[in-house]
Design a protein around this motif. Structure first.
Motif, PDB file in Angstrom:
ATOM      1  N   MET A   1       0.600  -1.546  -0.424  1.00 54.31           N
ATOM      2  CA  MET A   1       0.439   0.125   0.028  1.00 54.31           C
ATOM      3  C   MET A   1       0.814   0.714   0.219  1.00 54.31           C
ATOM      4  O   MET A   1       1.641   1.017   1.467  1.00 54.31           O
ATOM      5  CB  MET A   1      -0.910   0.243   1.501  1.00 54.31           C
ATOM      6  N   ALA A   2       0.573   2.577  -0.556  1.00 47.07           N
ATOM      7  CA  ALA A   2       1.156   4.105  -0.674  1.00 47.07           C
ATOM      8  C   ALA A   2       1.075   3.895   0.116  1.00 47.07           C
ATOM      9  O   ALA A   2       0.153   4.303   0.610  1.00 47.07           O
ATOM     10  CB  ALA A   2       0.545   4.399  -2.319  1.00 47.07           C
ATOM     11  N   ARG A   3       2.258   4.722   0.511  1.00 45.89           N
ATOM     12  CA  ARG A   3       1.680   6.016   2.054  1.00 45.89           C
ATOM     13  C   ARG A   3       2.262   7.573   1.579  1.00 45.89           C
ATOM     14  O   ARG A   3       3.380   7.076   0.490  1.00 45.89           O
ATOM     15  CB  ARG A   3       2.606   5.122   2.996  1.00 45.89           C
TER      16      ARG A   3
ATOM     17  N   VAL B   1      -1.470   8.285  -2.464  1.00 41.93           N
ATOM     18  CA  VAL B   1      -2.124   7.484  -1.974  1.00 41.93           C
ATOM     19  C   VAL B   1      -3.713   7.347  -2.596  1.00 41.93           C
ATOM     20  O   VAL B   1      -3.716   6.319  -2.809  1.00 41.93           O
ATOM     21  CB  VAL B   1      -2.799   8.790  -1.012  1.00 41.93           C
ATOM     22  N   PRO B   2      -3.996   7.992  -3.336  1.00 43.12           N
ATOM     23  CA  PRO B   2      -4.098   9.313  -4.351  1.00 43.12           C
ATOM     24  C   PRO B   2      -5.071  10.457  -3.530  1.00 43.12           C
ATOM     25  O   PRO B   2      -5.859   9.464  -3.173  1.00 43.12           O
ATOM     26  CB  PRO B   2      -3.838   9.670  -5.840  1.00 43.12           C
ATOM     27  N   ARG B   3      -4.424  11.929  -3.072  1.00 40.22           N
ATOM     28  CA  ARG B   3      -5.265  12.493  -2.294  1.00 40.22           C
ATOM     29  C   ARG B   3      -4.723  13.952  -3.301  1.00 40.22           C
ATOM     30  O   ARG B   3      -3.289  14.332  -3.109  1.00 40.22           O
ATOM     31  CB  ARG B   3      -4.683  12.642  -1.650  1.00 40.22           C
ATOM     32  N   TYR B   4      -5.577  14.522  -3.503  1.00 40.71           N
ATOM     33  CA  TYR B   4      -5.884  15.700  -4.486  1.00 40.71           C
ATOM     34  C   TYR B   4      -6.833  17.134  -3.710  1.00 40.71           C
ATOM     35  O   TYR B   4      -7.865  16.962  -4.054  1.00 40.71           O
ATOM     36  CB  TYR B   4      -6.029  16.320  -6.403  1.00 40.71           C
ATOM     37  N   ALA B   5      -6.590  17.649  -2.944  1.00 37.86           N
ATOM     38  CA  ALA B   5      -7.142  18.906  -2.391  1.00 37.86           C
ATOM     39  C   ALA B   5      -6.886  20.154  -2.816  1.00 37.86           C
ATOM     40  O   ALA B   5      -6.262  20.609  -3.136  1.00 37.86           O
ATOM     41  CB  ALA B   5      -6.184  18.795  -0.770  1.00 37.86           C
ATOM     42  N   LEU B   6      -8.036  20.555  -2.992  1.00 31.52           N
ATOM     43  CA  LEU B   6      -8.311  21.429  -3.984  1.00 31.52           C
ATOM     44  C   LEU B   6      -8.645  22.950  -3.065  1.00 31.52           C
ATOM     45  O   LEU B   6      -9.855  22.850  -2.596  1.00 31.52           O
ATOM     46  CB  LEU B   6      -9.180  21.713  -5.111  1.00 31.52           C
ATOM     47  N   ALA B   7      -7.983  23.682  -2.950  1.00 31.77           N
ATOM     48  CA  ALA B   7      -8.549  25.313  -2.027  1.00 31.77           C
ATOM     49  C   ALA B   7      -8.937  26.237  -2.720  1.00 31.77           C
ATOM     50  O   ALA B   7      -8.219  26.716  -3.873  1.00 31.77           O
ATOM     51  CB  ALA B   7      -7.925  25.481  -1.052  1.00 31.77           C
ATOM     52  N   THR B   8     -10.537  26.561  -2.224  1.00 27.39           N
ATOM     53  CA  THR B   8     -10.169  27.599  -3.345  1.00 27.39           C
ATOM     54  C   THR B   8     -10.729  28.628  -2.324  1.00 27.39           C
ATOM     55  O   THR B   8     -11.050  28.826  -1.263  1.00 27.39           O
ATOM     56  CB  THR B   8     -11.850  27.325  -4.655  1.00 27.39           C
TER      57      THR B   8
ATOM     58  N   ARG C   1       0.605  33.637   5.383  1.00 26.82           N
ATOM     59  CA  ARG C   1      -1.146  32.979   5.704  1.00 26.82           C
ATOM     60  C   ARG C   1      -1.970  33.386   4.816  1.00 26.82           C
ATOM     61  O   ARG C   1      -1.814  34.233   3.932  1.00 26.82           O
ATOM     62  CB  ARG C   1      -1.008  33.214   7.027  1.00 26.82           C
ATOM     63  N   LEU C   2      -2.631  32.345   4.543  1.00 30.20           N
ATOM     64  CA  LEU C   2      -4.055  32.131   3.643  1.00 30.20           C
ATOM     65  C   LEU C   2      -5.274  31.253   4.954  1.00 30.20           C
ATOM     66  O   LEU C   2      -5.271  31.104   5.617  1.00 30.20           O
ATOM     67  CB  LEU C   2      -3.176  30.466   2.596  1.00 30.20           C
ATOM     68  N   ILE C   3      -6.362  32.913   4.065  1.00 30.54           N
ATOM     69  CA  ILE C   3      -8.155  32.304   4.330  1.00 30.54           C
ATOM     70  C   ILE C   3      -8.545  31.700   2.991  1.00 30.54           C
ATOM     71  O   ILE C   3      -8.612  32.490   2.074  1.00 30.54           O
ATOM     72  CB  ILE C   3      -8.643  33.539   5.364  1.00 30.54           C
ATOM     73  N   ALA C   4      -9.120  30.966   2.891  1.00 31.31           N
ATOM     74  CA  ALA C   4     -10.015  29.831   2.432  1.00 31.31           C
ATOM     75  C   ALA C   4     -11.144  30.568   2.278  1.00 31.31           C
ATOM     76  O   ALA C   4     -11.632  29.932   3.341  1.00 31.31           O
ATOM     77  CB  ALA C   4      -9.269  28.828   1.784  1.00 31.31           C
ATOM     78  N   GLN C   5     -12.729  29.765   1.685  1.00 36.13           N
ATOM     79  CA  GLN C   5     -13.374  29.601   1.366  1.00 36.13           C
ATOM     80  C   GLN C   5     -13.651  28.160   1.974  1.00 36.13           C
ATOM     81  O   GLN C   5     -14.813  27.965   2.586  1.00 36.13           O
ATOM     82  CB  GLN C   5     -13.760  29.882   0.295  1.00 36.13           C
ATOM     83  N   GLY C   6     -12.812  27.180   1.245  1.00 39.01           N
ATOM     84  CA  GLY C   6     -13.646  25.978   1.691  1.00 39.01           C
ATOM     85  C   GLY C   6     -12.553  24.960   1.019  1.00 39.01           C
ATOM     86  O   GLY C   6     -11.382  25.357  -0.190  1.00 39.01           O
ATOM     87  N   GLU C   7     -12.668  23.862   0.573  1.00 39.09           N
ATOM     88  CA  GLU C   7     -11.750  22.823   0.434  1.00 39.09           C
ATOM     89  C   GLU C   7     -12.437  21.459   0.179  1.00 39.09           C
ATOM     90  O   GLU C   7     -13.370  21.331  -0.026  1.00 39.09           O
ATOM     91  CB  GLU C   7     -10.669  22.185   1.102  1.00 39.09           C
ATOM     92  N   THR C   8     -11.968  20.972  -1.093  1.00 40.37           N
ATOM     93  CA  THR C   8     -12.353  19.560  -2.158  1.00 40.37           C
ATOM     94  C   THR C   8     -11.181  18.861  -2.501  1.00 40.37           C
ATOM     95  O   THR C   8     -10.568  19.047  -2.718  1.00 40.37           O
ATOM     96  CB  THR C   8     -13.481  20.234  -3.598  1.00 40.37           C
ATOM     97  N   VAL C   9     -11.738  17.375  -1.778  1.00 39.38           N
ATOM     98  CA  VAL C   9     -10.690  16.772  -1.865  1.00 39.38           C
ATOM     99  C   VAL C   9     -11.382  15.353  -2.921  1.00 39.38           C
ATOM    100  O   VAL C   9     -12.246  15.164  -3.121  1.00 39.38           O
ATOM    101  CB  VAL C   9     -10.454  16.009  -0.565  1.00 39.38           C
ATOM    102  N   ALA C  10     -10.378  15.532  -4.203  1.00 41.43           N
ATOM    103  CA  ALA C  10     -10.256  13.805  -4.760  1.00 41.43           C
ATOM    104  C   ALA C  10      -9.351  13.475  -4.994  1.00 41.43           C
ATOM    105  O   ALA C  10      -8.297  12.991  -4.895  1.00 41.43           O
ATOM    106  CB  ALA C  10     -11.354  14.527  -6.486  1.00 41.43           C
ATOM    107  N   ALA C  11      -9.381  12.077  -6.086  1.00 45.38           N
ATOM    108  CA  ALA C  11      -8.680  10.962  -6.229  1.00 45.38           C
ATOM    109  C   ALA C  11      -7.862  11.611  -7.480  1.00 45.38           C
ATOM    110  O   ALA C  11      -6.940  10.384  -7.546  1.00 45.38           O
ATOM    111  CB  ALA C  11      -9.423   9.737  -6.751  1.00 45.38           C
ATOM    112  N   ALA C  12      -8.364  11.815  -8.035  1.00 42.49           N
ATOM    113  CA  ALA C  12      -7.382  12.338  -9.740  1.00 42.49           C
ATOM    114  C   ALA C  12      -8.053  14.685  -9.433  1.00 42.49           C
ATOM    115  O   ALA C  12      -8.539  15.230  -8.685  1.00 42.49           O
ATOM    116  CB  ALA C  12      -8.204  12.780 -10.512  1.00 42.49           C
ATOM    117  N   SER C  13      -6.894  14.861  -9.625  1.00 42.86           N
ATOM    118  CA  SER C  13      -6.348  16.206  -9.876  1.00 42.86           C
ATOM    119  C   SER C  13      -7.356  17.124 -11.356  1.00 42.86           C
ATOM    120  O   SER C  13      -7.676  16.711 -12.590  1.00 42.86           O
ATOM    121  CB  SER C  13      -4.756  16.762 -10.223  1.00 42.86           C
TER     122      SER C  13
END
Length: 314
Positions: A1-3, A122-129, A151-163
């Motif tokens: 398993m990939a880490r 993993v794969p894990r691609y976290a997109l902060a907008t 230092r950043l303030i974001a509206q939200g984040e979505t996580v996907a298995a691909a970019s």
């Protein structure tokens, strides 16, 4: 398993046209040292009585998305963080360069970013907008690796298995070092400086409205601030006399490479507090000045940053 391994991580960003909406093009792969950018959602413990000693299930609270990204001070990529901090620069120069990009404090129109942090194994691609830069800081020293913290303030984040982002552009990379740095006071080199800290803050105000997704509505700039610290070897009374007189001086923090690239922050009105000068023992005596900058009436701004490189525009 990939880490997951930090050595394989990747950070990409692009400026948004619409706040909170990731653009399809204009993505840059950025050099970075570390990142804590992400979303978290705490749980609220149940306060209900009458069900015995064991509590009822907790409820999810509002989402908070923010964090710090540590980046190198380089000749190209750092201009992206300067644009996020100050807004779009005024660029001059003719092809093929060099080009001078001037970033000025006090602007109301700060751009937002979409930032993807990738862990491909993993794969894990976290997109902060909806990322807005709240604070940009760095230190000057005699040696070591030169980095800045955004230092950043974001509206939200979505996580996907691909970019989900577009084609990446990898900018040229050439790094500034502490050895390339110089500090001047009123146009003259300031001697006996052991270290210096510079912090520019936008005073970002989260717009926390009622929404069914738990995200913020936006992030507006508040009162800006430019502060820092000078740690100097106590050799004369120049800075202390200025502090006692309540006068301001002009400080400049700059880096220049032999190849022609340079980065300079000019602060025309710096106010110094009167420090306590202590004698801790037989070693050399140092004094610390926690300085504050203000808008200069003649210059019309609090600070101005000039970046000279081969990039045609940001």
């Amino acid at each position: 398993m990939a880490r997951a391994h930090g050595a394989r991580a990747r950070l990409a960003l692009a400026f948004e046209t619409i706040y909170g909406t990731a653009p399809e093009a204009g993505w840059w792969q950025m050099p970075f040292v570390s990142s804590t950018l992400g979303a978290e959602q705490p749980l609220l413990s149940s306060e209900l009585l009458g069900y015995g000693r064991d509590p009822q299930a907790p409820l999810a609270d509002a989402v908070t998305a923010d964090g710090d990204v540590v980046v190198p001070l380089d000749t190209v990529g750092f201009g992206v963080w300067l644009k996020a901090a100050f807004g779009a620069p005024v660029t001059t120069g003719l092809d093929p360069g060099p080009f001078t990009h001037v970033f000025t404090s006090g602007g109301w129109d700060l751009p937002s970013l979409s930032i993807e942090t990738a862990m491909p194994e993993v794969p894990r691609y976290a997109l902060a907008t909806g990322c807005v830069l709240d604070q940009l800081s760095w230190q000057m020293a005699r040696s070591g690796l030169l980095t800045a913290t955004a230092r950043l303030i974001a509206q939200g984040e979505t996580v996907a298995a691909a970019s989900t982002i577009g084609t990446l552009e990898v900018p040229a990379f050439r790094r500034f070092g502490h050895f390339n740095g110089v500090i001047t006071r009123n146009g003259q080199p300031l001697g006996n400086v052991v270290s210096a800290e510079i912090t520019y803050a936008n005073g970002i105000d989260r717009i926390e409205t009622i929404r069914n997704d738990g995200r913020i509505e936006g992030a507006d700039p508040g009162m800006a601030a430019l502060t820092g610290r000078l740690e100097v070897r106590f050799a004369d009374q120049t800075l202390i006399e200025q502090a006692i007189a309540g006068e301001a001086c002009a400080l400049s923090f700059g880096y220049a490479l032999p190849s022609g690239e340079s980065l300079t922050m000019d602060v025309p009105a710096v106010h110094l507090p009167r420090p306590r000068v202590e004698i801790p023992g037989p070693q050399g005596i140092q004094a610390s000045f926690d300085w504050q900058a203000a808008k200069d009436a003649s210059a019309g701004h609090m600070c101005r940053v000039r970046l000279v490189n081969a990039v045609e525009g940001y």
